[in-house]
Write a protein that holds these residues in place. Structure first.
Motif, PDB file in Angstrom:
ATOM      1  N   ILE A  51      42.649 106.944 101.942  1.00 28.99           N
ATOM      2  CA  ILE A  51      42.311 105.370 102.336  1.00 28.99           C
ATOM      3  C   ILE A  51      43.225 104.956 103.020  1.00 28.99           C
ATOM      4  O   ILE A  51      42.755 104.636 104.334  1.00 28.99           O
ATOM      5  N   LEU A  52      44.484 105.349 103.041  1.00 28.22           N
ATOM      6  CA  LEU A  52      45.409 105.036 103.906  1.00 28.22           C
ATOM      7  C   LEU A  52      45.288 105.706 105.453  1.00 28.22           C
ATOM      8  O   LEU A  52      45.507 105.012 106.476  1.00 28.22           O
ATOM      9  N   GLU A  53      44.736 107.003 105.434  1.00 27.08           N
ATOM     10  CA  GLU A  53      44.669 107.920 106.641  1.00 27.08           C
ATOM     11  C   GLU A  53      43.147 106.990 106.924  1.00 27.08           C
ATOM     12  O   GLU A  53      43.766 107.112 108.311  1.00 27.08           O
ATOM     13  N   LYS A  80      48.231 109.607 111.134  1.00 27.93           N
ATOM     14  CA  LYS A  80      48.150 110.399 109.790  1.00 27.93           C
ATOM     15  C   LYS A  80      49.099 110.058 108.674  1.00 27.93           C
ATOM     16  O   LYS A  80      50.826 110.022 108.798  1.00 27.93           O
ATOM     17  N   PRO A  81      48.963 109.624 106.855  1.00 25.79           N
ATOM     18  CA  PRO A  81      50.066 109.147 106.275  1.00 25.79           C
ATOM     19  C   PRO A  81      51.689 110.856 105.468  1.00 25.79           C
ATOM     20  O   PRO A  81      50.890 111.796 106.211  1.00 25.79           O
ATOM     21  N   VAL A  82      52.510 110.315 105.620  1.00 23.42           N
ATOM     22  CA  VAL A  82      53.490 111.574 104.850  1.00 23.42           C
ATOM     23  C   VAL A  82      52.529 111.495 103.931  1.00 23.42           C
ATOM     24  O   VAL A  82      51.868 111.669 102.580  1.00 23.42           O
ATOM     25  N   SER A  83      52.635 113.675 103.966  1.00 21.50           N
ATOM     26  CA  SER A  83      51.964 114.602 102.850  1.00 21.50           C
ATOM     27  C   SER A  83      53.352 114.073 101.593  1.00 21.50           C
ATOM     28  O   SER A  83      54.134 114.163 102.122  1.00 21.50           O
ATOM     29  N   MET A 130      58.831  99.662  98.722  1.00 19.23           N
ATOM     30  CA  MET A 130      58.628 100.053  99.711  1.00 19.23           C
ATOM     31  C   MET A 130      58.589 101.453 100.189  1.00 19.23           C
ATOM     32  O   MET A 130      57.906 101.107 101.207  1.00 19.23           O
ATOM     33  N   SER A 131      59.115 102.085  99.198  1.00 18.41           N
ATOM     34  CA  SER A 131      58.631 103.515  99.726  1.00 18.41           C
ATOM     35  C   SER A 131      57.941 104.558  99.905  1.00 18.41           C
ATOM     36  O   SER A 131      58.032 105.481 100.083  1.00 18.41           O
ATOM     37  N   GLY A 132      57.106 103.403  98.945  1.00 17.83           N
ATOM     38  CA  GLY A 132      55.507 104.765  99.134  1.00 17.83           C
ATOM     39  C   GLY A 132      55.330 105.512  97.461  1.00 17.83           C
ATOM     40  O   GLY A 132      54.517 105.857  97.359  1.00 17.83           O
ATOM     41  N   LYS A 133      55.504 104.235  96.766  1.00 19.46           N
ATOM     42  CA  LYS A 133      55.742 104.527  94.567  1.00 19.46           C
ATOM     43  C   LYS A 133      54.238 104.771  94.419  1.00 19.46           C
ATOM     44  O   LYS A 133      53.210 105.383  93.648  1.00 19.46           O
ATOM     45  N   SER A 134      53.087 103.159  95.287  1.00 13.92           N
ATOM     46  CA  SER A 134      51.983 103.344  95.023  1.00 13.92           C
ATOM     47  C   SER A 134      51.361 103.290  94.820  1.00 13.92           C
ATOM     48  O   SER A 134      50.405 104.126  94.531  1.00 13.92           O
ATOM     49  N   THR A 144      61.143 106.983 104.254  1.00 15.57           N
ATOM     50  CA  THR A 144      60.894 108.798 104.548  1.00 15.57           C
ATOM     51  C   THR A 144      58.898 108.666 103.769  1.00 15.57           C
ATOM     52  O   THR A 144      58.322 109.236 105.096  1.00 15.57           O
ATOM     53  N   TYR A 145      58.845 108.433 102.787  1.00 13.50           N
ATOM     54  CA  TYR A 145      57.883 108.248 102.168  1.00 13.50           C
ATOM     55  C   TYR A 145      57.625 110.051 101.376  1.00 13.50           C
ATOM     56  O   TYR A 145      56.912 110.137 101.366  1.00 13.50           O
ATOM     57  N   ILE A 146      59.237 110.606 101.461  1.00  9.62           N
ATOM     58  CA  ILE A 146      59.907 112.004 101.115  1.00  9.62           C
ATOM     59  C   ILE A 146      59.341 111.591  99.691  1.00  9.62           C
ATOM     60  O   ILE A 146      60.442 111.183  99.135  1.00  9.62           O
TER      61      ILE A 146
HETATM   62  N1  ATP Z   1      53.017 108.383 102.517  1.00 13.85           N
HETATM   63  C1  ATP Z   1      53.042 107.544 103.238  1.00 13.85           C
HETATM   64  N2  ATP Z   1      52.286 107.278 104.625  1.00 13.85           N
HETATM   65  C2  ATP Z   1      52.756 106.263 105.379  1.00 13.85           C
HETATM   66  N3  ATP Z   1      52.955 105.449 105.492  1.00 13.85           N
HETATM   67  C3  ATP Z   1      53.095 104.991 104.054  1.00 13.85           C
HETATM   68  C4  ATP Z   1      53.158 106.543 102.704  1.00 13.85           C
HETATM   69  N4  ATP Z   1      53.034 105.226 101.779  1.00 13.85           N
HETATM   70  C5  ATP Z   1      53.285 104.681 101.541  1.00 13.85           C
HETATM   71  N5  ATP Z   1      52.985 104.227 103.072  1.00 13.85           N
HETATM   72  C6  ATP Z   1      53.641 102.426 103.728  1.00 13.85           C
HETATM   73  O1  ATP Z   1      53.996 101.338 103.098  1.00 13.85           O
HETATM   74  C7  ATP Z   1      53.892 101.111 102.716  1.00 13.85           C
HETATM   75  C8  ATP Z   1      54.722 100.431 101.433  1.00 13.85           C
HETATM   76  O2  ATP Z   1      54.197 101.388  99.911  1.00 13.85           O
HETATM   77  P1  ATP Z   1      53.515 100.858  98.558  1.00 13.85           P
HETATM   78  O3  ATP Z   1      52.811 100.155  97.995  1.00 13.85           O
HETATM   79  O4  ATP Z   1      53.754 102.320  97.690  1.00 13.85           O
HETATM   80  O5  ATP Z   1      55.299 101.080  98.238  1.00 13.85           O
HETATM   81  P2  ATP Z   1      55.871 100.837  96.892  1.00 13.85           P
HETATM   82  O6  ATP Z   1      57.533 101.534  96.464  1.00 13.85           O
HETATM   83  O7  ATP Z   1      54.888 100.709  95.747  1.00 13.85           O
HETATM   84  O8  ATP Z   1      56.680  99.603  97.397  1.00 13.85           O
HETATM   85  P3  ATP Z   1      56.854  98.183  96.258  1.00 13.85           P
HETATM   86  O9  ATP Z   1      57.712  98.558  94.668  1.00 13.85           O
HETATM   87  O10 ATP Z   1      57.703  97.140  96.306  1.00 13.85           O
HETATM   88  O11 ATP Z   1      56.135  97.665  94.957  1.00 13.85           O
HETATM   89  C9  ATP Z   1      51.993 101.021 102.617  1.00 13.85           C
HETATM   90  O12 ATP Z   1      51.910  99.736 102.643  1.00 13.85           O
HETATM   91  C10 ATP Z   1      51.849 102.110 103.702  1.00 13.85           C
HETATM   92  O13 ATP Z   1      51.630 101.437 104.566  1.00 13.85           O
END
Ligand code: ATP
Length: 899
Positions: free
Chosen positions: A616-618, A624-627, A646-650, A793-795
């Motif tokens: 969905i993010l794509e 393109k989202p980080v894979s 905001m690091s990308g966990k959810s 980095t979303y890695i």
């Molecule tokens: N793999 C990814 N590639 C690109 N963007 C990403 C990726 N993962 C997350 N993001 C971006 O980062 C934002 C924050 O991600 P997310 O909500 O997953 O963080 P989180 O670590 O769960 O934050 P929190 O701990 O505050 O809940 C997303 O809304 C999205 O736009």
């Protein structure tokens, strides 16, 4: 008697002169909503009719006001007159805009129109000792399929609620005993709480009769599906539910189902994976959490279907993915063939997109109206034309499938060879003209219906049709004469609401005094087009309607006779609607793959995704989202994920669940390589950022969700937990998380657990099946070197995060005032120092902790290994006792260690 649009008595037609008045009347004087295909509280047709009537009223007043001005020489400055004129003009335009808007909304939502709820469900619960035993029966008013289910539920009634949410009912029926005055059952309360916008109806308990239910199924179930009788014979609750359901549907639809016409299916909960409704919401499977209208959902990503049936099938598959790897692989083979053979893909898509709603067609065909109304007659004729259209598409469909290679497509091709399709078409062609076909536009369709039956079958019909043609010709002639008389470029037009009327393009016409001749009435002007009528035209329209009613009546009798001859063969259409919807869904999967590089999934005992991304993010983002990679096996089935806000966990957690669902419905997956273990249930507990509830109720929601997971998870579940315990204090949050983790660690379920409580990461020292992963972030100092900026980095990397106080860093980036951040930093340092002091322990306690942890780890290893657990446990208990006799544990270590 007046209970819906479909069933009002025919005499209303005569009292109120025409059907539109009747509908209008009906909606004004009966508070009940339409049950046919329109949604409460009022259907679009009636909405437009009411506005049309209002429009006419205002137009009348406006005309009176205007004529007063022009004829009686009353000063136009007369205040009341001017006011009346202005108000009426404004109201007229408000109405036009509203009607226009209603059409725009209708057409813009046309794609999702078939998603409008049309399912009625009857629910009944066992009494006394059988409490918790649930019987359910549902029918989609757009599809003649009855689905029965019976299962035992726990006290939270999670299964009933989940099943109901998947069905998205229009109406729920329960027995009146469920809500006896002052004595409502828990199930009743839960259903009414959870489905506030759904109509709730209670019917007398006597209608929930299992004997009647069995009789209904014996009578109505088509012979092809009669094996269902064996399945449900002793399932009294679902039989009771179906009895009440069918009785009720017959009542509201004012029609009965033809004998041996329905598809009846028993749906055990074991054939499909279970996704509870809050997980479906968390994962944005069908609705987006931020905007319920946009298509940023898994459904939106995969939906390239061309038919309403295909789209319904996709929806139900997303909510209930398959469990059988063989069936999934059969689907995947088809998708692969469609991707490899472009010609097959395009030719199939071209044919499928011409199919109408086959399920709805079937649904109407198998119903016998209790009263022969004009509407019922018209609808039967229309449906016979649809049936002809559908059957004529079989040859092109077979031609497209002829050279296919995969087993499923071949099986579909063979099913289409069924002789019954040919028999039905031949019978239809004896009665119906060859060139009668489904066309767009109401006048075209009216003409098709009028001339559908071949000439010389009924001579009265032929005469009526001649009369109709003459009237239409007269209307055309009259309009030409009027054009010549006034020297105006008049055109004949038609709409279902107005009948025949006159249209004129005012662009190149100079009207005397800027007004149309007084002979013309009901004038409207949209942009440059005038629409109007005349008294003569209105009369001719009425004559036209009259003769049309006669034609419909006679055609209806012929159509009914024809239908009675083809009823016995009609069940092959169930097969056809199944094939069309499935092909449409598979084509849709292939279409989605062509837009993005998805990969065919494999099914093993491991969840392994190489470079997977969030589908969905794509769709939402420009880039393109980080894979990322994922690897979960039985040996390491519990992944803890940490990382700053905001690091990308959810996103990562949701991505895995979405990929799992995509794989289990037979779609390709957004990754470079993917392998899945079939999940019997998918559970998620994901905090919603935009939750407007208070902190305490957020906490209760968390607790409810986690209780549900604990009660229902098994070794084959996929569990996604994000930020558990955030709704309470840190210590309590950690405590809850720790004990939930320990509980889930006893299962072989694949669990992904994202948390900000870094203390949890140490659980990997106790359990070998726990693995820590974290999201990397980089810190960049700005030019002046005093402010740090975080780059995400979303890695995903191995181990837990080393980031400290990242909440404070995130707050720094936000617009929180610096003085508050400074205070927060000081307080954090102070608390951290206090905790450290409390944690300081003597070397003896540290030694005892280490030994105890080792023993627990051994027990865990024994539990996970295939060795005889009992003998190992006895041996380890002996060891522990020996150790305790020689070196008694301190109180602290004992409390910490437990048993
Ligand atoms: N793999 C990814 N590639 C690109 N963007 C990403 C990726 N993962 C997350 N993001 C971006 O980062 C934002 C924050 O991600 P997310 O909500 O997953 O963080 P989180 O670590 O769960 O934050 P929190 O701990 O505050 O809940 C997303 O809304 C999205 O736009």
């Amino acid at each position: 008697m007046l209970n819906d649009c479909n069933s009002f008595p025919i005499y209303l037609f005569f009292i109120l002169r025409n059907s539109s008045h009747a509908l209008y009347f009906l909606h004004i004087f009966t508070p009940l909503k339409c049950h046919s295909l329109c949604s409460p509280p009022i259907c679009d047709i009636c909405f437009v009719l009411i506005f049309t009537h209002l429009y006419m009223v205002f137009e009348f007043i406006e005309n009176v006001a205007h004529s007063l001005h022009s004829t009686s020489h009353v000063e136009f400055s007369n205040l009341i007159q001017v006011r009346t004129y202005i108000v009426c003009s404004i109201m007229k335009w408000v109405i036009i805009i509203n009607v226009f808007y209603s059409f725009t909304v209708t057409s813009s939502s046309a794609v999702s129109a078939h998603m409008v709820a049309s399912v009625i469900v009857a629910v009944v619960e066992g009494r006394g000792l059988a409490r918790g035993e649930i019987g359910m029966a549902s029918i989609d008013l757009k599809s003649p399929e009855v689905v029965l289910s019976q299962f035992a539920d726990n006290t939270t009634y999670a299964k009933v609620i989940t099943k109901l949410k998947i069905l998205t009912p229009l109406e729920i029926i329960m027995s009146n005993t469920a809500c006896d005055t002052g004595n409502t059952t828990k199930l009743f309360n839960l259903i009414t709480e959870n489905f506030k916008n759904v109509t709730f109806t209670t019917v007398q308990r006597k209608y929930f009769s299992e004997t009647k239910g069995l009789e209904y199924i014996e009578q109505l179930c088509a012979s092809e599906f009669s094996t269902v009788l064996m399945e449900v014979q002793s399932k009294y609750y679902c039989l009771a539910a179906v009895a009440a359901l069918l009785k009720y549907v017959e009542f509201i639809q004012n029609s009965v189902y033809a004998p041996k016409s329905l598809k009846v299916r028993f749906q055990g909960s074991e054939q499909t994976a279970m996704i509870d409704s809050s997980s479906a919401q968390n994962l944005e499977l069908l609705t987006n959490n931020r905007d319920s209208r946009n298509g940023h959902t898994l459904f939106g990503v995969l939906n390239y279907t061309k038919t309403p049936g295909g789209s319904r099938r996709l929806r139900s598959n997303i909510l209930e993915p398959l469990l059988d790897a063989e069936t999934i692989n059969t689907r995947l083979d088809c998708v692969q063939e469609l991707l490899q053979d472009e010609e097959l893909f395009f030719s199939l898509q071209a044919v499928i997109s011409r199919f109408l709603d086959t399920e709805q067609l079937l649904s109407v065909l198998v119903q016998i109206p209790k009263q022969d109304t004009v509407k019922a007659a018209e609808s039967k004729i229309t449906n016979l034309i649809y049936l002809k259209h559908t059957l004529e598409l079989l040859d092109p469909l077979k031609a497209a499938l002829r050279s296919c290679k995969t087993s499923l497509l071949k099986a579909y091709y063979n099913s289409l060879e069924d002789k019954r399709f040919g028999i039905i078409l031949e019978k239809i062609k004896i009665v119906i003209n060859d060139d009668t076909r489904y066309t767009k536009g109401c006048l075209n369709m009216r003409t098709q219906k009028c001339y559908a039956v071949r000439p010389n079958i009924n001579e009265f019909l032929d005469i009526a049709r001649r009369t109709y043609t003459e009237i239409v010709d007269d209307i055309a002639g009259m309009i030409t004469q009027l054009g010549e008389k006034y020297n105006l470029p008049l055109k004949m037009s038609f709409s279902s609401a107005r009948g025949f009327f006159i249209q004129m393009n005012a662009e190149c016409v100079a009207l005397p005094n800027g007004q149309l001749p007084s002979e013309f009435t009901k004038i409207t002007k949209v942009k440059n087009a005038y629409s109007f009528t005349s008294a003569d035209l209105i009369k001719m329209n009425e004559r036209c309607q009259e003769s049309l009613r006669e034609i419909y009546h006679m055609t209806y009798l012929i159509v009914c006779k024809l239908l009675s001859e083809i009823y016995e063969h009609i069940h092959c259409l169930y097969k056809l609607s199944d094939i069309v919807s499935m092909l449409d869904m598979l084509l849709s999967f292939a279409h989605a793959c062509t837009l993005s590089d998805y990969v065919r999934p494999e099914f093993t005992d491991t969840l392994a995704i190489k470079q997977g991304w969030h589908p969905i993010l794509e769709k939402i983002s420009v880039e393109k989202p980080v894979s990322n990679n994922t690897y979960i096996t039985e040996g390491s089935n519990f992944i803890i994920i940490t990382g700053p806000n905001m690091s990308g966990k959810s996103t990562y957690l949701k991505q895995i669940a979405l990929c799992q669902i995509m794989a289990q419905i037979g779609s390709y997956v957004p990754a470079e390589y993917s392998s899945f273990r079939i999940a019997e249930q998918i559970f998620t507990r994901i905090g919603m950022d935009d939750d407007i509830e208070t902190n305490s109720s957020t906490f209760m929601k968390e607790m409810k969700e986690i209780t549900y997971i604990i009660q229902n998870a098994n070794d084959r579940s996929l569990i996604i937990i994000d930020e558990l315990g955030r709704g309470t204090s840190t210590e309590e949050g950690i405590g809850i998380c720790y004990s939930v983790c320990e509980y889930l660690l006893n299962l072989k379920a694949f669990t992904l657990f994202a948390t900000h409580f870094l203390e949890l990461c140490h659980i990997d020292a106790l359990y070998p099946n726990v693995e820590n992963n974290h999201f990397e972030v980089h810190h960049v100092r700005n030019n002046s070197g005093n402010k740090e900026k975080i780059t995400y980095t979303y890695i995903l990397s191995k181990g837990h995060t080393e980031e400290k106080n990242y909440g404070l860093k995130a707050a720094e980036v936000s617009s929180l005032p610096p003085s508050i951040i400074l205070d927060a930093k000081e307080i954090t340092t102070h608390i951290a120092r206090q905790i450290l002091q409390r944690q300081r322990a003597t070397p003896e306690i540290l030694r005892q902790r280490a030994v105890y942890h080792l023993a627990t780890r051994l027990v865990q290893t024994a539990r996970n290994s295939r060795l005889d657990p009992d003998s190992l446990r006895i041996y380890l208990k002996g060891l522990k006792k020996k150790y305790e006799a020689n070196c008694p544990m301190s109180e602290e270590a004992q409390t910490e260690g437990g048993q």
